[in-house]
Design a protein around this motif. Structure first.
Motif, mmCIF file in Angstrom:
data_model
loop_
_atom_site.group_PDB
_atom_site.id
_atom_site.type_symbol
_atom_site.label_atom_id
_atom_site.label_comp_id
_atom_site.label_asym_id
_atom_site.label_seq_id
_atom_site.Cartn_x
_atom_site.Cartn_y
_atom_site.Cartn_z
ATOM 1 N N GLU A 112 24.775 39.696 42.218
ATOM 2 C CA GLU A 112 24.257 39.496 40.855
ATOM 3 C C GLU A 112 22.846 40.068 40.717
ATOM 4 O O GLU A 112 22.527 40.732 39.738
ATOM 5 N N LEU A 113 22.006 39.778 41.694
ATOM 6 C CA LEU A 113 20.626 40.274 41.657
ATOM 7 C C LEU A 113 20.584 41.800 41.721
ATOM 8 O O LEU A 113 19.810 42.438 41.007
ATOM 9 N N LEU A 114 21.409 42.386 42.557
ATOM 10 C CA LEU A 114 21.480 43.839 42.671
ATOM 11 C C LEU A 114 21.901 44.460 41.342
ATOM 12 O O LEU A 114 21.314 45.450 40.892
ATOM 13 N N ALA A 115 22.894 43.860 40.693
ATOM 14 C CA ALA A 115 23.376 44.381 39.409
ATOM 15 C C ALA A 115 22.301 44.277 38.324
ATOM 16 O O ALA A 115 22.303 45.062 37.374
ATOM 17 N N GLY A 116 21.369 43.354 38.477
ATOM 18 C CA GLY A 116 20.322 43.166 37.485
ATOM 19 C C GLY A 116 19.113 44.069 37.654
ATOM 20 O O GLY A 116 18.214 44.074 36.810
ATOM 21 N N LEU A 117 19.074 44.841 38.737
ATOM 22 C CA LEU A 117 17.934 45.728 38.963
ATOM 23 C C LEU A 117 17.972 46.920 38.006
ATOM 24 O O LEU A 117 19.039 47.395 37.621
ATOM 25 N N SER A 118 16.799 47.394 37.668
ATOM 26 C CA SER A 118 16.700 48.573 36.795
ATOM 27 C C SER A 118 17.092 49.826 37.570
ATOM 28 O O SER A 118 17.104 49.839 38.809
ATOM 29 N N ASP A 119 17.381 50.887 36.833
ATOM 30 C CA ASP A 119 17.728 52.152 37.473
ATOM 31 C C ASP A 119 16.574 52.667 38.331
ATOM 32 O O ASP A 119 16.795 53.249 39.397
ATOM 33 N N GLU A 120 15.342 52.433 37.878
ATOM 34 C CA GLU A 120 14.167 52.866 38.648
ATOM 35 C C GLU A 120 14.079 52.114 39.972
ATOM 36 O O GLU A 120 13.792 52.705 41.022
ATOM 37 N N ALA A 121 14.324 50.814 39.934
ATOM 38 C CA ALA A 121 14.277 50.019 41.164
ATOM 39 C C ALA A 121 15.383 50.448 42.125
ATOM 40 O O ALA A 121 15.158 50.530 43.342
#
Length: 73
Positions: free
Chosen positions: A38-47
């Motif tokens: 879930e946390l990975l899916a919530g990261l921005s494209d830049e991150a």
């Protein structure tokens, strides 16, 4: 005979305690995997770019079932 019976009961109890501990550990690991995905899916494209992961990789990972653990195959 009573001593042997008590020993067998103690051994069974220890096995059940170990089984319960292993089961709780497995549930904990599954929750951890679910939460990380879930946390990975919530990261921005830049991150994601910073850590070298593509959005396609994240989407592939996010749809995996919680019990699909890459470490314990």
């Amino acid at each position: 005979m009573k001593g042997q019976h008590d020993y067998a009961l103690a051994e069974q109890s220890a096995e059940h305690g170990h089984s319960l501990s292993a089961l709780l550990h497995k549930f904990s690991r599954w929750y951890e995997l679910h939460r990380e995905r879930e946390l990975l899916a919530g990261l921005s494209d830049e991150a994601l770019k910073d850590i070298g992961v593509s959005r396609a990789d994240v989407e592939h990972e996010a749809v995996r079932p919680f019990w699909d653990d890459p470490i314990h195959k």
